[in-house]
Every structure is written in C-alpha cells, then in structure tokens.
Design an enzyme around this catalytic site. Sequence first.
Site, mmCIF file in Angstrom:
data_model
loop_
_atom_site.group_PDB
_atom_site.id
_atom_site.type_symbol
_atom_site.label_atom_id
_atom_site.label_comp_id
_atom_site.label_asym_id
_atom_site.label_seq_id
_atom_site.Cartn_x
_atom_site.Cartn_y
_atom_site.Cartn_z
ATOM 1 N N PHE A 246 0.809 -1.226 0.000
ATOM 2 C CA PHE A 246 0.000 0.000 0.000
ATOM 3 C C PHE A 246 0.835 1.265 0.000
ATOM 4 O O PHE A 246 0.380 2.314 0.431
ATOM 5 C CB PHE A 246 -0.984 0.008 1.181
ATOM 6 C CG PHE A 246 -1.724 -1.283 1.359
ATOM 7 C CD1 PHE A 246 -2.637 -1.696 0.399
ATOM 8 C CD2 PHE A 246 -1.486 -2.101 2.450
ATOM 9 C CE1 PHE A 246 -3.309 -2.901 0.540
ATOM 10 C CE2 PHE A 246 -2.157 -3.313 2.592
ATOM 11 C CZ PHE A 246 -3.070 -3.707 1.637
ATOM 12 N N GLY A 472 0.232 -7.602 -4.645
ATOM 13 C CA GLY A 472 -1.093 -8.150 -4.351
ATOM 14 C C GLY A 472 -2.151 -7.566 -5.262
ATOM 15 O O GLY A 472 -3.320 -7.940 -5.203
ATOM 16 N N THR A 473 -1.724 -6.636 -6.108
ATOM 17 C CA THR A 473 -2.668 -5.942 -6.973
ATOM 18 C C THR A 473 -2.990 -6.722 -8.244
ATOM 19 O O THR A 473 -3.924 -6.376 -8.948
ATOM 20 C CB THR A 473 -2.070 -4.579 -7.357
ATOM 21 O OG1 THR A 473 -0.690 -4.763 -7.679
ATOM 22 C CG2 THR A 473 -2.158 -3.604 -6.200
ATOM 23 N N ARG A 634 -9.423 1.845 -20.046
ATOM 24 C CA ARG A 634 -9.679 0.473 -20.461
ATOM 25 C C ARG A 634 -9.411 -0.483 -19.302
ATOM 26 O O ARG A 634 -8.397 -0.367 -18.604
ATOM 27 C CB ARG A 634 -8.723 0.170 -21.603
ATOM 28 C CG ARG A 634 -9.002 -1.075 -22.368
ATOM 29 C CD ARG A 634 -7.947 -1.116 -23.466
ATOM 30 N NE ARG A 634 -8.202 -2.155 -24.430
ATOM 31 C CZ ARG A 634 -7.263 -2.556 -25.291
ATOM 32 N NH1 ARG A 634 -6.066 -1.993 -25.287
ATOM 33 N NH2 ARG A 634 -7.541 -3.504 -26.153
ATOM 34 N N ILE A 635 -10.305 -1.416 -19.095
ATOM 35 C CA ILE A 635 -10.143 -2.386 -18.012
ATOM 36 C C ILE A 635 -9.463 -3.631 -18.582
ATOM 37 O O ILE A 635 -9.969 -4.243 -19.526
ATOM 38 C CB ILE A 635 -11.517 -2.751 -17.397
ATOM 39 C CG1 ILE A 635 -12.222 -1.478 -16.879
ATOM 40 C CG2 ILE A 635 -11.353 -3.776 -16.273
ATOM 41 C CD1 ILE A 635 -11.437 -0.659 -15.875
ATOM 42 N N GLN A 644 -9.746 -4.544 -6.778
ATOM 43 C CA GLN A 644 -9.040 -3.350 -6.317
ATOM 44 C C GLN A 644 -10.028 -2.332 -5.758
ATOM 45 O O GLN A 644 -9.780 -1.718 -4.723
ATOM 46 C CB GLN A 644 -8.251 -2.710 -7.466
ATOM 47 C CG GLN A 644 -6.964 -3.432 -7.793
ATOM 48 C CD GLN A 644 -6.005 -3.441 -6.617
ATOM 49 O OE1 GLN A 644 -5.576 -2.405 -6.142
ATOM 50 N NE2 GLN A 644 -5.696 -4.609 -6.115
ATOM 51 N N LYS A 707 -5.878 3.151 -17.217
ATOM 52 C CA LYS A 707 -5.400 4.233 -16.358
ATOM 53 C C LYS A 707 -4.821 3.769 -15.019
ATOM 54 O O LYS A 707 -4.232 4.569 -14.315
ATOM 55 C CB LYS A 707 -6.537 5.204 -16.102
ATOM 56 C CG LYS A 707 -6.859 6.067 -17.324
ATOM 57 C CD LYS A 707 -7.925 7.075 -16.966
ATOM 58 C CE LYS A 707 -8.048 8.147 -18.036
ATOM 59 N NZ LYS A 707 -9.110 9.096 -17.696
ATOM 60 N N GLY A 708 -5.013 2.540 -14.645
ATOM 61 C CA GLY A 708 -4.509 2.117 -13.327
ATOM 62 C C GLY A 708 -5.570 2.314 -12.270
ATOM 63 O O GLY A 708 -6.252 3.332 -12.232
ATOM 64 N N GLU A 711 -5.429 2.928 -6.701
ATOM 65 C CA GLU A 711 -5.650 3.924 -5.661
ATOM 66 C C GLU A 711 -7.029 4.575 -5.705
ATOM 67 O O GLU A 711 -7.583 4.927 -4.671
ATOM 68 C CB GLU A 711 -4.548 4.997 -5.750
ATOM 69 C CG GLU A 711 -3.229 4.321 -6.031
ATOM 70 C CD GLU A 711 -1.975 5.064 -5.643
ATOM 71 O OE1 GLU A 711 -1.231 5.402 -6.554
ATOM 72 O OE2 GLU A 711 -1.718 5.285 -4.449
HETATM 73 MO MO1 MOS Z 1 1.109 3.437 -3.789
HETATM 74 S S1 MOS Z 1 0.772 4.614 -2.112
HETATM 75 O O1 MOS Z 1 2.022 4.574 -4.770
HETATM 76 O O2 MOS Z 1 1.994 2.108 -3.336
#
Ligand code: MOS
Length: 744
Positions: A246, A472-473, A634-635, A644, A707-708, A711
């Site tokens: 994280f 873990g992402t 795009r997913i 996520q 886009k990611g 977060e």
């Molecule tokens: Mo994230 S807070 O840039 O691992």
Amino acid sequence: MNTHLIGTDVNRIDGPAKVSGAAKYAAEFFAPDMLYAVVVSGVIAHGEIDSIDTAAAMKVTGAVEVFSHKNRPHMAWFNKSYLDEDAPTDGKPLRPLYDEKIHHSGQPVALCVAETFEAARAMSRLVEVSYKALTHQTDMTFAVQEAKKVEKSNRAGIEPPPKNRGDSAQAYADAPVKLAKGYLSPTEIHNPIELFATTVVVNEDETMTIYDKTQSVSNSQLLVCNALGLSKDDVRVESPFVGGAFGSALRPQYQLILATMAAKALKRSVRLTLTRDQMFTLSHRPETLQEIRLGADTDGTLLAMHNESLQATSRYENYFEVIANWSGLSYLCENATMEEKTVSMDISTPGDMRAPGAVQGVWAIETAMDELAIATGRDPVDLRLQNYAEKDQNHGKKYSSKELKACYAQGAAMFRWNERKPTPRTERRGTALVGRGMAGGVWESPQMPASAKATLAPDGTLTIASGTADIGTGTYTVMAILAGEALGLPLAKVIVKLGDSELPVAPLEGGSWTVSSVGTAVTEACKAVAEKVFKLASGLGDSPLKHASFKDVEFVNERISLRGDATKFVTLAAALASGDGEPIAEKTKTGPNFLKQHGYKSYTHSAVFAEVEVDEDFGTVSVCRVVSAIAGGRIINHEAARSQILGGVVWGIGMALQEQAETDHQFGRIMNHNLAEYHVPVNADVHDIEVIFVKEEDDIVNPIGAKGLGEIGLVGVAAAIGNAIYNATGKRIRELPITLDKLI
Ligand code: MOS
C-alpha cells in the site's frame, strides 16, 4: 471466434502458488547457515542514547552479536548515499544504528543476532539502553507555529502547489454564500498482512542474494549498495511476492540495511523480520488539517476556493504529499488559492499510503461540497454537475478523458439516489437513522519509463520479465493478459517473472502507474517479437500471408491471420518451426509520449454513493450499501479491477469510521500499535458493495488506454460515508474517524 483476454474476468495466475504456500515471501527464504536478527526499538522520541549494555544479552545461548552505533560496521557518511528513489531529496534519511541520536520513538537502537530466532528475541529483551531525553513534540496542535510553506517539489511526481488564480479573498468576501471550515484527518498506519522482513543469503562467492519486502527491487538494491559500500554486481535483490504494501514498501525500510549490515559483517546469511508493533515505527499516512473556504452564488456556482493545508512530517526529512491541490483541480472556479504547509515533529517520516494526499484532500473538499449543497439547497450530484470542469483547473490543460459524468449518472441509477431524502433525520429503520451521501474521487494516471523483455521459445511458450513488483494488486496476471493478447496466446502459455533486480528495470510499483508503464513496455516487447514471428510466417513457402505486411495481420488463437479474413492464416507453431530453433527475445524501454500527451493531463475519476444506518442511542454506524462507479480507462482484468475497487471501499469504511493512530504525547509514542487496538474493517463491517466501470476510451494517456486502479477505489469513500452520516443524523463531523463518541 477470436479469443481475447483483455477486459475479461481472469483468475490470478499466481493464485495456486499463493493458496498452496508455494509462493515465498521475504521472511520465508532460507539458507542452512542462517542467523536470526531482532531489532531493539528505542523508547524516547527525541534525545540521545546514553549507554548500551549488551553483556546480559550476549550470555544467551546461541548469541552471536549485538550491533549498535558503538560497534556497527562501516556505513556511508554522506546523506546522498541514503537517498532511495522515493526519498525527499533535501532530507537526511534515517540511518539505522549510525549514531547516538534519536529522532523518533521506536527508532532502531540495536540489532541482536543469534543462531535461533528465539535466542535473538531473548537477547533483545536483555539489552539495557539508557537515554538522555530532550523535549519532544508530537502533537500537531502545538507544533503549528513552526509550520513551513511548501514552495517546491522534493520528490519525483510530487507537485508543488499550483499558482493562485484570480483573487480568492475578494471573491470570497463578495460571495453571497460562504463556507469556512477546518477538516482534520489522523495519522494512519499501513497494516499489510506481511510484516517487513529481509532475508540475506550470503553465497559461496560472498555475493549476496537479498530477499526483501519491497515495491522496488532496484530501489532496495540502490540503497543497500550505497549505504553499505557494496557493488551492484555483488547484490541481487529479489521480491517475487509481496503480502500487501500500500505504499509502505516504496521506500526500503530499515530492516534491509540492518540485515545486510549484519550479514556482511558476520559473513553469514541473516533473516530479520520486524514485529507488528515495529510496523508502527515506519511509514504512515500523515495527519492533516485543512482550512477550506468556499464562496458561492445562491445557486451553488463556485466563486472562490481556498485550501490551506497543513500536514505533519518528521524533523529529518521534509516529506510532504499533495493535499491542497485536489481542491482546486476538479471544479470550475476562477478564484482559487491553495497552500501547502508542513509541520515538523519528532516522529518518523510519513510515507505514501494508497492515493497519498488525495485521500485526505478529496475527503475535505468533497465534504465541503456536500456542505455547500446543503447551504444552497442543491442536490449534491446536481451541485457537482453545475461546477463540472472540462479542463484541469490547476494546470489549464485538457483531460485526456474524463467520464465522471457517466460515473455520476450510472452510480446514481444503480444506487437509486432518487430515493434519498434531502432533509436529515427523515428515514428510520428500527432504532437506526438512515442516510445517503455521495462524493467524487480523483487520482492521477501517469506513465513512467519502464523496461521489459519478452522471450518466445520455439515451443510457443512466452516468458515476460520485468523488475516490477506484484504487491497483491495482480501485476503477474495483468502482464500475462497483455502479453497473451499481443501474441494471441492462451494464459497457460505465458510465464511472468517479476521482482528481481536482474530483470529489466521498472519504476517503483506505485502511483497506480504499473499497468500503464510496465504494461506498455510488455506490450511493445511482445509486438517486437510478433514482428519477427510474422517475418517467419510470411516467409514460409506457401504462406497465405506472403503479400501481407505486419499491420495487416493479427495474432489470435495461436495463429497469425489476415485481418478481416481469418481463413488466411499461419499457425504460430508453423512459423516458429521454420525458425532457427532459438528463442525470439526482445527487450524494450518505453516511456510517456510527450508529443502526444502535450497539453493534456490524465486522471482516473470516481463517484461513490453510500448508505448508512446510524443507531440513535449508541452512535454506531453501519455502512449498508456502497456503489462505486469508476472511470479508469480500459479495463484489462475485470475481476482484478473490481477487487481493487472493493478493497478501496473497504479501506474507505476504515478511514471514515475506525482508523487512527493514537499517540501518547507524553511519550511521543503511538500506543495502539497492534491489530487489536488499531481498528480496521472486519467482515462484519462490510456489507453490500457494487462496482461499476464506465466506458472510457483514451488513446492519449498511454498506448494501452488503461489508467490504473490501485488507488482510485479509496479516494472519495470516506467523504461519501461522512456525507451519508450527515444525511442520517444532521451531524457534520469534520474530524476523522467518525467514531460513536462524536455522534452521540
Ligand atoms: Mo502506492 S501509495 O504509490 O503504493
């Protein structure tokens, strides 16, 4: 039918290794001669170590050594040797065991090394440390007079406050509707399941293989080599699996230097694992106080915005996050002032924690926008639409895409926002008041330079390699999907290698930029391989692709086929069989396309809707329903993407209602340094969560258009919940977390 991988639901390719225990984490690597180390943590917040008595500790059976500043091996003198890639460039990073100086409570003061873990732990309790304490300050309320204005960036990717626009003071003075409030968010602690740990294996030739919990093997390698005078050729850092991070592992933590120092000095392998309470002495989300002033017309049109943000930092590094900027970014307003200030205290340096800065900044502005909706009698969604910005207001640039309106609309529809009663305290279920609230979210979506290698073996197996991490992402899986898609291979034929400093260099695994950055490098490497395979295919004697060029073909279902006429194809196997029997390997280095991106800024957006029940007598809050609608481009892997966002919502529940490090300012120490007293959501706190991905096409943000999502899922959630609590109770709580004592 063509089988495509992108956008489908794909189970994690590393899932079987994880559930069977085959996936190894930093503290699980082993060497036959291995020693065990335990850190002794200091107990004062500021001062000096007066004396250290290690005699009793060294009498423990199996004791090998106690390292402290008195007997430590040589370490670098210069600050620059301790600057990792994510360190504030103008600070003095903590040097574990360097000298007698104490900068924060919990600072490592000694390292006990023994033949067994039990012996090392027993030793750590027998080391006698005495201190000369100096006065300390850990209470932001009293430290504010020392606040310093942030003028310039001191870390990559961190913006200084933007230039003020218009005249926000005058516009505020003239505004018919005024709102001026302070918003306080607490220190939060990263609590990944995996503790920080490093296993240093000393090889026969005295080189070291270091297994570290990190979000960047190259960053760990850089720091440990510079700090301890080691050569990169002699130090390999591996981190194949990470049990959550994280952001806490963006900067290498002190156990890395300590374990390596001990291994180097003793010429033995060493394992060092921190304890859960020591996890509270590292990175954390900084405490913030934001003074927000909004001036508006009677219909809610924004006329003036002001955010003066204050954040706590350490005395040895002026770490700061971008907090105030988020206020000025997303809404049309010609007069805006944003100020960022830091307050130095005797605490450890804060660190990035999922959507650092945006989490606090967006919480405050999205709460204030709810207050403005109430003050002007507008529906919260309508108010946001009225002030909707089609351009990034801070930079005056176009968005590469912004489907936030679709998030509002689809989120509101699924949530049944129209059932909300605008007047607080009008709906009840049993003893609970029911309320609904919403908020927007935003996070940036940058692309960083990255490299990757793709190797296609003669048997059609593809290996992808990049030094990035999977924290873990789902990085392993998403890279396999992108590679499989590019070469028309099923996932079973794609092998992904990550987390090794010998692999092509990747950026820190953070900022939600891994898919856009490393994903682009992987895709480009696969395309380069594909071009070579195409040459083989078109060169076959009777090739139906003889007259085609590379852009005329597509790679699907292990075939190279003519676009628009799938009957004309060469199988991958046939193409490879005509080669020289050697693997086809391509390495690429990619980065942002400045020409294409010129004049644009890219962000992910969200609209979060929450329903709460607040017990009138006890003030307990249940977040019964959340709908999070995301515009994230795009997913790539729908299943992982949804996970996520679910995780972000769960964390948002914690942020809104539970998370807070409690410092006893008399000692300058965090007291609830365990998972019993530092509360995070458990299953019973989590109810119905729905995730929507709105359609968002973007060919400017990066070549893959994704886009990611690491977060954005958290941003906005706490504000939506707080706004729902207001709708239920009529109580506006501007200090997180919203605990029951604040509601009764
Ligand atoms: Mo994230 S807070 O840039 O691992």
